[in-house]
Design an enzyme around this catalytic site. Sequence first.
Site, PDB file in Angstrom:
ATOM      1  N   LEU A 107       0.824  -1.202   0.000  1.00 31.92           N
ATOM      2  CA  LEU A 107       0.000   0.000   0.000  1.00 31.92           C
ATOM      3  C   LEU A 107       0.860   1.255   0.000  1.00 31.92           C
ATOM      4  O   LEU A 107       1.928   1.300   0.609  1.00 31.92           O
ATOM      5  CB  LEU A 107      -0.924   0.007   1.224  1.00 31.92           C
ATOM      6  CG  LEU A 107      -1.961  -1.106   1.281  1.00 31.92           C
ATOM      7  CD1 LEU A 107      -2.782  -0.990   2.554  1.00 31.92           C
ATOM      8  CD2 LEU A 107      -2.886  -1.072   0.064  1.00 31.92           C
ATOM      9  N   LEU A 156       0.772  -5.900   0.739  1.00 35.32           N
ATOM     10  CA  LEU A 156      -0.200  -6.409  -0.221  1.00 35.32           C
ATOM     11  C   LEU A 156       0.473  -6.940  -1.483  1.00 35.32           C
ATOM     12  O   LEU A 156      -0.055  -7.832  -2.147  1.00 35.32           O
ATOM     13  CB  LEU A 156      -1.198  -5.302  -0.575  1.00 35.32           C
ATOM     14  CG  LEU A 156      -2.398  -5.671  -1.442  1.00 35.32           C
ATOM     15  CD1 LEU A 156      -3.200  -6.807  -0.835  1.00 35.32           C
ATOM     16  CD2 LEU A 156      -3.290  -4.453  -1.682  1.00 35.32           C
ATOM     17  N   ASP A 187      -3.885  -8.113   4.975  1.00 36.37           N
ATOM     18  CA  ASP A 187      -4.802  -7.934   3.857  1.00 36.37           C
ATOM     19  C   ASP A 187      -4.529  -9.005   2.812  1.00 36.37           C
ATOM     20  O   ASP A 187      -3.711  -9.905   3.007  1.00 36.37           O
ATOM     21  CB  ASP A 187      -4.668  -6.526   3.261  1.00 36.37           C
ATOM     22  CG  ASP A 187      -3.227  -6.161   2.904  1.00 36.37           C
ATOM     23  OD1 ASP A 187      -2.413  -7.085   2.668  1.00 36.37           O
ATOM     24  OD2 ASP A 187      -2.903  -4.961   2.859  1.00 36.37           O
TER      25      ASP A 187
END
Length: 302
Positions: A107, A156, A187
Amino acid sequence: MATGLAVNGKGVTAGKRKFIDDRRDQPFDKRLRFSVRQTESAYRYRDSVVRKQDGFTHILLSTKSSENNSLNPEVMKEVQSALNTAAADDSKLVLLSAVGSVFCCGLDFIYFIRRLTDDRKRESTKMAEAIRNFVNTFIQFKKPIIVAVNGPAIGLGASILPLCDVVWANEKAWFQTPYTTFGQSPDGCSTVMFPKIMGGASANEMLLSGRKLTAQEACGKGLVSQVFWPGTFTQEVMVHIKELASCNPVVLEESKALVRCNMRLELEQANERECEVLRRIWGSAQGMDSMLKYLQRKIDEF
């Protein structure tokens, strides 16, 4: 909020530079962004390049709106658009890779912090929704997705790998999901897929303590399929991808469906849970303070 961080000032710029330096093993050569020629078979979004090749679609992360191929909503939407196009055309499979020396830094940390300071509740919901849609695109994609990891895969950028079908790595690549250090939760369905492929103990080491894996370690734990030498990485990937692209498209798609048939609902539910937790953390004063303190430490170190 007890912090001296000037989010829109020079402090963030310096901190961002240090933050990026800590998350990569080689300098990123921005000139490589323009190495793909603009032809009928190669076209560029703002943050990616898409090559339509014989039998497959090649999607390359090459971000302008973020550093080191990190993911913000704009980047994620472009990847989703390219995948949706490939899902509907005559491509037999997708090759996902990156331009430069970094695969994906996860991210876009600075992007999110800046928006969270504007309207924490609203922006945390929008951010979680963007991630949920991005991850679901991988979960629901019916054709094989092959990933060529040329360098560091973080957050991620690492957690989506088990949602793909084959992962090849450069010997110099490394993998890390230091979520707790960043002040966020996992995530990319990593809470389900990491334990499935590497066992609970190793998954917890990555998700809770942020253990960094070399390419060979990641291969040994099942996160990576094969590791290739840096000098021949691109050539090896293309040889293997062309072999796959020569296969019958129906056989490829049906084979993937058989492997994944019992997983889709579980993964969609895991994605929903993970994004809801992220929304709550990002929307809370404590969560915001934790992320800001992390970034402040990086600025102080710089």
